[in-house]
Design an enzyme around this catalytic site. Structure first.
Site, PDB file in Angstrom:
ATOM      1  CE1 TYR A  95       0.671   1.855   4.163  1.00  0.00           C
ATOM      2  CE2 TYR A  95       1.097  -0.487   4.413  1.00  0.00           C
ATOM      3  CZ  TYR A  95       1.233   0.811   4.869  1.00  0.00           C
ATOM      4  OH  TYR A  95       1.946   1.067   6.018  1.00  0.00           O
ATOM      5  CG  PHE A 105       0.402   9.131   5.400  1.00  0.00           C
ATOM      6  CD1 PHE A 105       0.299   7.904   6.026  1.00  0.00           C
ATOM      7  CD2 PHE A 105      -0.665   9.586   4.627  1.00  0.00           C
ATOM      8  CE1 PHE A 105      -0.841   7.130   5.878  1.00  0.00           C
ATOM      9  CE2 PHE A 105      -1.805   8.816   4.486  1.00  0.00           C
ATOM     10  CZ  PHE A 105      -1.889   7.584   5.111  1.00  0.00           C
ATOM     11  CG  ASP A 106       3.393   3.963   6.036  1.00  0.00           C
ATOM     12  OD1 ASP A 106       4.595   3.761   5.787  1.00  0.00           O
ATOM     13  OD2 ASP A 106       2.710   3.187   6.739  1.00  0.00           O
ATOM     14  CB  ILE A 125      -7.526   3.077   9.710  1.00  0.00           C
ATOM     15  CG1 ILE A 125      -7.174   2.841   8.236  1.00  0.00           C
ATOM     16  CG2 ILE A 125      -6.427   3.831  10.434  1.00  0.00           C
ATOM     17  CD1 ILE A 125      -7.058   4.119   7.430  1.00  0.00           C
ATOM     18  CE1 TYR A 151      -3.984   5.986  12.292  1.00  0.00           C
ATOM     19  CE2 TYR A 151      -4.079   6.787  10.043  1.00  0.00           C
ATOM     20  CZ  TYR A 151      -3.608   5.884  10.965  1.00  0.00           C
ATOM     21  OH  TYR A 151      -2.775   4.869  10.565  1.00  0.00           O
ATOM     22  CG  PHE A 168      -4.806   4.003   2.094  1.00  0.00           C
ATOM     23  CD1 PHE A 168      -3.603   3.790   2.741  1.00  0.00           C
ATOM     24  CD2 PHE A 168      -5.841   4.608   2.795  1.00  0.00           C
ATOM     25  CE1 PHE A 168      -3.424   4.154   4.058  1.00  0.00           C
ATOM     26  CE2 PHE A 168      -5.679   4.990   4.104  1.00  0.00           C
ATOM     27  CZ  PHE A 168      -4.472   4.763   4.747  1.00  0.00           C
TER      28      PHE A 168
END
Length: 497
Positions: A95, A105-106, A125, A151, A168
């Protein structure tokens, strides 16, 4: 007023109009969904034909169970036809996560390692749990998650601000059911999640609907109730019984059973199931009544229940249902292991029950070829009674079958010290001695062959050296002869006119 994206919206034909209109729609949706979200302007956000605004507004599918558009999905690459992950499945994904303004962010891709988690267990999440559950193996999709499915108002500082919508890109690499036993004999996949967090315990009475299949053939379909730990009495295989303690009321799951937890090497003629057959059961837990926990029982209740469990365990053992017998004997150990009698007589009664259960467990594990567990249970008996003839003999038997001949012989000799007339132990000593001799003979042959090979190799190496030395000597002689001839030539040349 309904502020969700209209599915009937007719998009303009001009590319720029599509981009501007979709961006405006998505931004309106973001403002309504999360009024505190950090909104970027067209100037800050790079937009093209494949921007998230265009993609989600034009093609986004609501995959939330409540249809509140909390998670929108767009499929980029279709996956393989087949089933989808179920609750509790272990899934592996790649992902990349970004904020709505495109800031990453990731990413598991950058770590070059797939991310694994158990689906529907709150390990990620909510939006990812929902999104991944809608995917097929090999599928790549885009997910847009509202803050309530990400979040929330807390965010995840410092990378994710409060009330942030997240996008995502996810690729589903693989998934597999939840393995319930150490040996992989029972695998569960949850179709419908149950209610609450309460589970049946050992001894509970459960009311289930089950459907059993073997190679796609339905062989059993019925409503049935049974006591957890005693399902064999109702013709329900051990694998279903053992899974009960993991289920909640209302849960419907698929259970994949290896032969050990199905009908074993005998099969089941009643259902036309052959030996060593894998089974699949769909089980719905309609209701259950829990049994008292061990700490809720007084000593008299424990002794009464232990007598019943011991008797039932013996019945299962005689019928060759060794795993079912293990369940019964383990109950006795659980109830009595930490108990202390008020008087000497009570204490002796407790100890007799406990020793009998552990000795019977050792015998069951001998039959199941779980030799380490045989030794473990015998050791517990010997701690309480160091001269227990049965414990010493069964431990010796397990060690012999593990090829630990010296240890086994020591155990059988201890048996003979306790009871010199034990002919079985005397025979086992002879067997151990013979095995030790044979083992030593094998070792001698192995080492003899090894040394012989080393010697042969050394001889070959020596011959090679001598041969090289001889060749070197011949070469030196030839060299000397050549030098002498050259000198004679030179000398004769000087005498000529």
């Amino acid at each position: 007023m309904d502020h969700s994206i209209p599915r009937w919206f007719a998009f303009p034909h001009h590319k720029d109009e599509v981009k501007d209109t979709c961006t405006s729609i998505l931004n309106d949706w973001v403002r309504v969904a999360c009024p505190d979200a950090d909104m970027t302007t067209d100037k800050d956000q790079s937009m093209d034909d494949q921007s998230p605004a265009v993609v989600f507004a034009a093609k986004g599918i609501d995959v939330t169970p409540s249809r509140d558009e909390g998670v929108l999905k767009v499929v980029k690459n279709k996956g393989e036809d087949g089933d989808r992950p179920m609750i509790g499945d272990k899934v592996a994904v790649h992902y990349t996560g970004k904020l709505i303004n495109g800031k990453k962010f990731d990413s598991s891709m950058e770590r070059k390692k797939p991310f694994t988690f158990s689906l529907g267990k709150g390990q990620v999440i909510k939006g990812l749990d929902i999104g991944v559950s809608s995917m097929q193996r090999g599928e790549v999709c885009m997910l847009l998650c509202k803050p309530a499915y990400a979040y929330g108002s807390a965010g995840c500082p410092p990378k994710i601000p409060p009330n942030a919508m997240l996008q995502f890109e996810v690729e589903l690499l693989s998934f597999q059911g939840e393995v319930l036993t150490d040996d992989g004999g029972i695998t569960r996949r949850i179709k419908v999640k149950g209610e609450g967090y309460n589970n049946p315990n050992d001894g509970s009475t459960v009311h289930v609907h089950l459907e059993g299949r073997c190679e796609e053939r339905l062989f059993d379909s019925r409503d049935v109730h049974f006591v957890v730990g005693e399902s064999e009495d109702m013709g329900v295989p051990l694998g279903v019984d053992r899974a009960m303690e993991k289920m909640q009321k209302g849960e419907c799951c698929m259970l994949y059973l290896k032969p050990k937890y199905g009908f074993g090497k005998e099969g089941r003629a009643q259902y036309k199931i052959g030996p060593n057959s894998d089974l699949v059961y769909e089980v719905t837990l309609n209701n259950f009544q829990k049994a008292k926990e061990s700490w809720e029982l007084d000593q008299k209740e424990k002794l009464r229940l232990s007598a019943t469990a011991k008797q039932k365990g013996t019945q299962y053992f005689k019928a060759g249902r060794y795993l079912q017998a293990v369940v019964q004997y383990q109950r006795v150990v659980l109830w009595l292991e930490m108990e202390f009698g008020v008087g000497k007589e009570d204490q002796q009664k407790l100890q007799d029950f406990l020793l009998a259960a552990q000795l019977n467990l050792a015998m069951c594990y001998l039959k199941l070829r779980e030799y380490a567990l045989v030794v473990e249970n015998c050791n517990k008996v010997i701690e309480l009674d160091e001269k227990n003839e049965k414990a010493l003999y069964r431990r010796g038997k397990a060690r012999l079958l593990r090829n630990e001949f010296s240890l086994a012989m020591s155990d059988f000799k201890l048996v003979l010290q306790v009871n010199p007339s034990n002919r079985a132990a005397r025979d086992q000593v002879s067997i151990c001695q013979r095995n030790i001799r044979e083992h030593h003979e094998k070792d001698k042959k192995i080492y003899a062959n090894m040394f012989q090979k080393f010697a042969e190799r050394d001889v070959k190496a020596g011959k090679g050296k001598r041969r090289r030395g001889e060749d070197s000597g011949v070469m030196n002689e030839n060299h000397q002869v050549a030098i002498k001839r050259r000198r004679r030539s030179q000398d004769h040349g000087q005498d000529c006119p």
